[in-house]
Design an enzyme around this catalytic site. Structure first.
Site, PDB file in Angstrom:
ATOM      1  N   ASP A 135       0.726  -1.009  -0.251  1.00  0.00           N
ATOM      2  CA  ASP A 135      -0.325  -0.148   0.095  1.00  0.00           C
ATOM      3  C   ASP A 135       0.899   1.060   0.201  1.00  0.00           C
ATOM      4  OD1 ASP A 135      -2.383  -1.160  -0.169  1.00  0.00           O
ATOM      5  OD2 ASP A 135      -2.751  -1.297   1.896  1.00  0.00           O
TER       6      ASP A 135
ATOM      7  N   PHE B 154     -16.737  16.737   5.026  1.00  0.00           N
ATOM      8  CA  PHE B 154     -16.430  15.990   3.535  1.00  0.00           C
ATOM      9  C   PHE B 154     -17.423  14.319   4.252  1.00  0.00           C
ATOM     10  CE2 PHE B 154     -14.334  12.131   2.008  1.00  0.00           C
ATOM     11  CZ  PHE B 154     -13.920  12.558   0.972  1.00  0.00           C
ATOM     12  N   THR B 155     -17.929  14.105   3.281  1.00  0.00           N
ATOM     13  CA  THR B 155     -18.218  12.882   2.954  1.00  0.00           C
ATOM     14  C   THR B 155     -18.521  12.010   2.245  1.00  0.00           C
ATOM     15  OG1 THR B 155     -20.146  13.348   2.246  1.00  0.00           O
ATOM     16  CG2 THR B 155     -20.757  13.392   3.686  1.00  0.00           C
TER      17      THR B 155
ATOM     18  N   GLU C 113      -4.237  17.221   6.725  1.00  0.00           N
ATOM     19  CA  GLU C 113      -4.392  18.268   4.935  1.00  0.00           C
ATOM     20  C   GLU C 113      -4.886  19.197   5.402  1.00  0.00           C
ATOM     21  OE1 GLU C 113      -5.014  15.072   5.061  1.00  0.00           O
ATOM     22  OE2 GLU C 113      -5.005  13.485   3.400  1.00  0.00           O
TER      23      GLU C 113
ATOM     24  N   THR D 187     -20.218  13.244  -1.000  1.00  0.00           N
ATOM     25  CA  THR D 187     -20.017  14.607  -1.615  1.00  0.00           C
ATOM     26  C   THR D 187     -18.628  14.583  -2.694  1.00  0.00           C
ATOM     27  OG1 THR D 187     -19.630  15.272  -0.333  1.00  0.00           O
ATOM     28  CG2 THR D 187     -21.430  15.409  -0.701  1.00  0.00           C
ATOM     29  N   ARG D 188     -17.747  14.024  -2.088  1.00  0.00           N
ATOM     30  CA  ARG D 188     -16.312  13.697  -1.839  1.00  0.00           C
ATOM     31  C   ARG D 188     -15.305  14.983  -1.978  1.00  0.00           C
ATOM     32  NH1 ARG D 188     -13.939  10.483  -6.237  1.00  0.00           N
ATOM     33  NH2 ARG D 188     -12.422  10.807  -5.219  1.00  0.00           N
ATOM     34  N   MET D 189     -15.704  16.166  -0.513  1.00  0.00           N
ATOM     35  CA  MET D 189     -15.779  17.285  -0.668  1.00  0.00           C
ATOM     36  C   MET D 189     -16.077  17.593   0.409  1.00  0.00           C
ATOM     37  SD  MET D 189     -18.719  19.990  -3.824  1.00  0.00           S
ATOM     38  CE  MET D 189     -19.784  19.828  -3.562  1.00  0.00           C
ATOM     39  N   SER D 190     -15.689  19.065   1.176  1.00  0.00           N
ATOM     40  CA  SER D 190     -16.018  20.225   2.344  1.00  0.00           C
ATOM     41  C   SER D 190     -15.680  21.310   2.174  1.00  0.00           C
ATOM     42  CB  SER D 190     -15.088  19.523   3.574  1.00  0.00           C
ATOM     43  OG  SER D 190     -13.362  19.756   2.951  1.00  0.00           O
TER      44      SER D 190
ATOM     45  N   LYS E 137     -13.888  23.016  -0.820  1.00  0.00           N
ATOM     46  CA  LYS E 137     -13.031  22.122  -1.883  1.00  0.00           C
ATOM     47  C   LYS E 137     -12.870  20.764  -1.819  1.00  0.00           C
ATOM     48  CE  LYS E 137     -10.075  21.148   2.722  1.00  0.00           C
ATOM     49  NZ  LYS E 137     -10.962  21.633   3.054  1.00  0.00           N
TER      50      LYS E 137
END
Length: 682
Positions: free
Chosen positions: A307, A377-378, A348, A381-384, A395
């Site tokens: 990984d 973030f969820t 991040e 949606t893959r954004m916050s 973003k």
């Protein structure tokens, strides 16, 4: 890691091993090792002959026969001692684990919910499927999955690591281990095993030598040793009638001594100890192997699936640059990026706030004073982001922001697309920032490749091991990181199905594959891999699918696992080479002494100039016993490991253990012969 390491020759273990070595003289134990069983029979036979000679029932030197008999018994005892030492180390480790098991009562819930009525029952009465409640200060009574609640758990009794871990319902951190302690809050746990089947029980069974089964390579080597023993047994048995026919019959004592010196007693006496010690060394690295087969397979692995996050890179991506879109000031982008990250507690998110502060002296602001609403973030949606009055700052991933902007009537700029490709090509992860329908630019998140990892991969390549990086990143980012890290290949945008297909592809080419995993989605690939190291912090499904469990939950440990496996195979091969080379040298000592009277021409083979036939035979038998003692530390510790190619490793071992095996007996037997002669014992 705070687990106590045992000294190589721990005094308490040595004392117990000496007692166990005597107990192992039982024929019911000895017959399991055919080579040493022959020595045991020879010891018994010469003992009976010595008694008969001392009583006058037989002619011959009772003193010489008794001396040979004593040293043959020592040969058996030393082999028993080697095995007992290896088993003793494993049992000591197992006993430390048994100390973790505590008799406890459990609060068994009548329904799978926190406020259900409870029954207080002994922990050993719990069965798979039962639901229990544990609170701060309680010992977790069984292995299971958290179905409600969250708590801080002390797992030091199992892992040796003092830092507590969080266990909570849902996700990959819901697995708990019986014998660990709750430090805070509460958990509702559904038991996943019956009594006697817990992870702790399996750990104890794995490390106890009595539970060890021989590996395929060990069985193959045992068959070879038995074949050699049978050949020499038949050859020795035919000598007596031939010598009797010539009028100079060779004594039974000499024939027994000859047989013991001819057969591969050195490796025969140490073989079991090497296998047990291999598993013990694996546990010393805080890795539990389900069997010796798994350790052996680790030594034969030629493909490593690694990984990216945590293994090849440090795993904490940091913001490294703000790249504004055309017509946007970098400060404007940095301000929006910082605002969107004020409530983002991920590494991040914190790094974005810090970078904006460092570059433009933008201070953190309080969300309440701004009357702002944080948008978390969820996975969907893959954004916050953040909502401040009429401002809507987001973003997230490129695709997520593209959909967001287009849904608000905007368009995704072509120059930003080019920037995204350039950032990915450099091995960074692009995070796009937008305000309303306008794209402001990109935050570059850089994941740092671990120091020295490229050199380690170069060593693995020398050994003929192919390294493959597994990552969810896009192909451009994956290719850049793969080039920087020095891996041989990579699998980008990896899914569980893609991992499984890749493993099967390599196995169809005749390769052995090793990998690590911690999630339920890793279970199919772990079950398919030849060496599958599951993280102890992972799910129950992952631990059950793997054939090893890393108690430290460190993905980089896979490389160390391969090294330990190869060291065990090298130790077995090196000592086999040494043993066979030893036997060749012993021929020059014992054959001239045994048959010089029958065939005077054989006297020219007495290149060591040994004092007499009796001293030559006794010296060879004594050396044959003592060499086992001198090699016990090497069998337990393993030969020194160097990452070399197979051909280079073979040449090195032939020089050290092949040539050494030829020379050491000449020196040792001659020295023993001189001591026997000077002391007047022969």
């Amino acid at each position: 890691m705070s687990r106590k390491q045992l000294a190589l020759l721990e005094p308490t273990l040595v004392r117990q091993a000496l007692l166990d070595a005597v107990k192992k003289l039982s024929p019911m134990v000895q017959w399991r090792n055919p080579v040493m069983f022959i020595v045991w029979v020879g010891s018994l036979l010469t003992t009976l002959l010595a008694i008969a000679m001392a009583g006058g029932a037989l002619t011959g030197s009772a003193t010489f026969t008794a001396a040979v008999s004593i040293w043959l018994w020592f040969t058996v005892l030393f082999a028993n001692f080697a095995e007992a030492m290896a088993e003793g180390r494993s049992k000591a480790q197992a006993n430390s684990l048994k100390g973790v098991k505590k008799t406890a009562f459990a609060r068994k819930l009548r329904a799978p919910q926190h406020d259900a009525p409870v029954d207080h029952v002994p922990a050993e009465d719990l069965r798979k499927g039962d639901v229990v409640l544990v609170e701060a200060g309680d010992i977790i009574p069984c292995d299971g999955e958290v179905i409600e609640g969250g708590a801080s758990v002390d797992e030091s009794a199992i892992t040796g690591e003092s830092a507590p871990v969080i266990r909570e319902s849902g996700g990959d951190f819901a697995s708990v281990t019986g014998g660990t302690r709750i430090l805070s809050d509460w958990l509702v746990i559904r038991c996943s095993v019956n009594p006697g089947e817990t992870f702790l029980d399996r750990m104890i069974a794995m490390v106890e030598g009595a539970q060890r089964r021989k590996t395929p390579n060990e069985i193959a080597l045992t068959i070879l040793l038995i074949a050699l023993t049978l050949v020499f047994l038949l050859a020795t048995a035919t000598i007596w009638p031939f010598s009797a026919w010539s009028g100079n019959a060779v004594s039974v004592t000499v024939l027994v001594a000859l047989l013991v010196c001819l057969i591969p007693t050195t490796i025969g006496g140490l073989l079991s100890a090497i296998g047990v010690a291999g598993m013990s060394r694996m546990l010393g690295a805080n890795v539990i192997a389900t069997s010796g087969r798994a350790v052996e397979a680790a030594g034969d692995v030629d493909v490593l699936l690694l990984d990216k996050t945590g293994t090849i890179t440090l795993g904490n991506r940091q913001a490294s640059a703000f790249l504004p879109a055309r017509g946007v000031e970098e400060r404007t982008l940095a301000d929006a990026a910082q605002l969107s990250s004020l409530a983002d507690e991920t590494p991040e998110g914190r790094s974005i706030v810090v970078l904006a502060k460092q570059r433009f002296n933008l201070r953190e602001r309080d969300l309440q004073s701004l009357h702002a609403t944080f948008v978390p973030f969820t996975a969907q949606t893959r954004m916050s982001g953040i909502n401040i009055d009429q401002r809507m700052i987001r973003k997230g991933s490129v695709d997520a922001i593209r959909r967001h902007v287009e849904a608000n009537g905007g368009h995704f700029p072509a120059d930003v697309d080019k920037q995204v490709e350039e950032v990915a090509r450099q091995g960074a992860t692009p995070l796009v920032v937008a305000e309303g329908e306008k794209v402001l630019g990109i935050i570059a998140l850089k994941d740092i490749v671990k120091g020295g990892i490229k050199e380690r991969f170069a060593q693995l390549r020398k050994m003929g091991i192919k390294t493959v990086m597994i990552t969810g990143d896009n192909r451009l980012t994956a290719a850049a990181i793969a080039a920087e890290a020095g891996v041989d290949d990579f699998l980008a945008e990896a899914t569980p199905e893609a991992k499984l297909a890749l493993i099967r592809q390599y196995q169809s080419e005749g390769r052995l594959v090793a990998m690590t995993g911690d999630g339920t989605n890793d279970a199919p690939a772990l079950a398919q891999a030849d060496v599958a190291v599951a993280m102890n912090s992972g799910t129950q499904a992952a631990k059950e699918a793997g054939n090893m469990v890393d108690l430290d939950s460190n993905p980089t440990k896979l490389i160390e696992v391969v090294h330990i496996g190869k060291q065990m195979l090298m130790t077995r091969g090196s000592l086999t080479t040494f043993s066979i080379a030893n036997d060749v040298a012993k021929y020059f000592a014992i054959i001239p002494a045994a048959f010089a009277a029958v065939y005077p021409q054989l006297a020219m083979l007495n290149v060591m100039g040994l004092h007499s036939p009796s001293s030559a035979i006794l010296s060879a038998v004594i050396f044959n016993a003592l060499i086992i003692v001198f090699l016990i530390p090497l069998a337990l510790k393993g030969v020194s490991y160097r990452p070399l190619s197979a051909s280079a490793m073979l040449r090195r071992n032939l020089w050290i253990y092949g040539l050494g095996g030829l020379l050491v007996p000449f020196i040792g037997i001659k020295a023993i012969d001189l001591l026997l002669t000077l002391s007047g014992l022969v």
